[in-house]
Design an enzyme around this catalytic site. Structure first.
Site, PDB file in Angstrom:
ATOM      1  N   HIS A   1       0.797  -1.229   0.000  1.00 53.77           N
ATOM      2  CA  HIS A   1       0.000   0.000   0.000  1.00 53.77           C
ATOM      3  C   HIS A   1       0.831   1.281   0.000  1.00 53.77           C
ATOM      4  CE1 HIS A   1      -3.550   2.521   1.427  1.00 53.77           C
ATOM      5  NE2 HIS A   1      -4.032   1.825   0.426  1.00 53.77           N
TER       6      HIS A   1
ATOM      7  N   LYS B   1       3.056   4.503  -1.144  1.00 57.08           N
ATOM      8  CA  LYS B   1       3.015   5.439  -2.287  1.00 57.08           C
ATOM      9  C   LYS B   1       4.258   6.326  -2.156  1.00 57.08           C
ATOM     10  CE  LYS B   1      -1.677   4.993  -1.105  1.00 57.08           C
ATOM     11  NZ  LYS B   1      -1.836   3.617  -1.705  1.00 57.08           N
TER      12      LYS B   1
ATOM     13  N   ASP C   1      17.811   8.952  -6.486  1.00 54.27           N
ATOM     14  CA  ASP C   1      19.256   8.968  -6.205  1.00 54.27           C
ATOM     15  C   ASP C   1      19.595   8.652  -4.747  1.00 54.27           C
ATOM     16  OD1 ASP C   1      19.862  11.766  -8.521  1.00 54.27           O
ATOM     17  OD2 ASP C   1      19.588   9.622  -8.866  1.00 54.27           O
TER      18      ASP C   1
END
Ligand SMILES: [Zn+2]
Ligand SMILES: [Zn+2]
Lengths: 172, 172
Positions: free
Chosen positions: B116, B118, B123
């Site tokens: 779940h 996000k 880098d």
């Protein structure tokens, strides 16, 4: 004091309620629940720390245990405001009605927007935000994250966002 | 330089691709799209800024435009790794197959966990994390937030989380 914390889920174990929440503690010889703190317990601690206000903008609120802690704060006079997605008005397990029954103001968004936030603000100064909806599934079943901080650069935009959303949404 | 930014959605307007992405610019007399930057354009800018690596852990990736930018980075040699929820393997509009077709490694979780998250990391030093899935709906249709920062206290736990998840998940 500076608060800067990242919490990841799932918790490997469910926290033992007797150990943490009762005066007698836990009497099990071998307890399957955790006697060391969990991510979930840490989140609850932040909610319990509220002295003045809790502003909650969370898509889905169905976990009884988090709702209990919020209701307790409300009972002792902390100002609680809740915004959820409109789908929560009728969703199974939704805590919206428990909140409203106790006099907590709950707003939902107007369609077609999806109120997808998962943040809450304690005392206008501590932000908890991430991917985490207030569901039992999120605690032990999902990969989730919550960023917790009182750095003003992070908190202030969310305070403004909540104020704006509170005005744009409607009771229900 | 210190990067500390909060982006909220929905964007009120869709950014004009001609204005931002073409040499000739936009030739419309009256353009319905935005010629000033949007939250979405700012997110794309962070992805485009990648020189070495992009680690992506996002529940749902169905937006062609974000996928295009990621594919461009991959083409010029930036190391791209993607983790999505397993439901994305067959979901309508999922970009997983576009990624894999071009040689980008994509992992998904093992059931029954829901991936779940996000977040993505540029880098190994810039974190973008919040409620925002990579869908067109999230850009113009939802209330969403993304916290963007290169503060090590926030970035490092997410780097460790990605590394752990990459090992726990499987190609597909
Ligand atoms: Zn116990
Ligand atoms: Zn234009």
């Amino acid at each position: 004091p500076v608060i800067r914390q990242v919490i990841f889920f799932p918790d490997k174990q469910i926290a033992c309620k007797d150990f943490f929440d009762s005066v007698e503690g836990c009497s099990r010889i071998r307890c399957d629940f955790s006697h060391t703190t969990t991510g979930f317990r840490q989140l609850l601690s932040h909610i319990k720390s509220a002295r003045k206000s809790i502003d909650i903008a969370v898509y889905c609120i169905s976990c009884f245990e988090i709702a209990d802690v919020v209701l307790q704060r409300h009972k002792v006079g902390v100002r609680v405001r809740v915004i959820t997605d409109q789908s929560m008005e009728i969703a199974f397990g939704s805590q919206n009605h428990r909140f409203m029954k106790d006099g907590i103001r709950v707003h939902t968004n107007k369609p077609p927007f999806l109120m997808h936030h998962k943040f809450f603000i304690i005392d206008d100064e501590l932000l908890c935000s991430g991917s985490f909806n207030w569901t039992s599934q999120a605690v032990t079943g999902n990969n989730e994250s919550v960023i917790i901080t009182n750095d003003p650069w992070t908190v202030e935009p969310f305070c403004a966002e909540f104020k704006k959303l509170w005005q744009e949404t409607k009771p229900g």
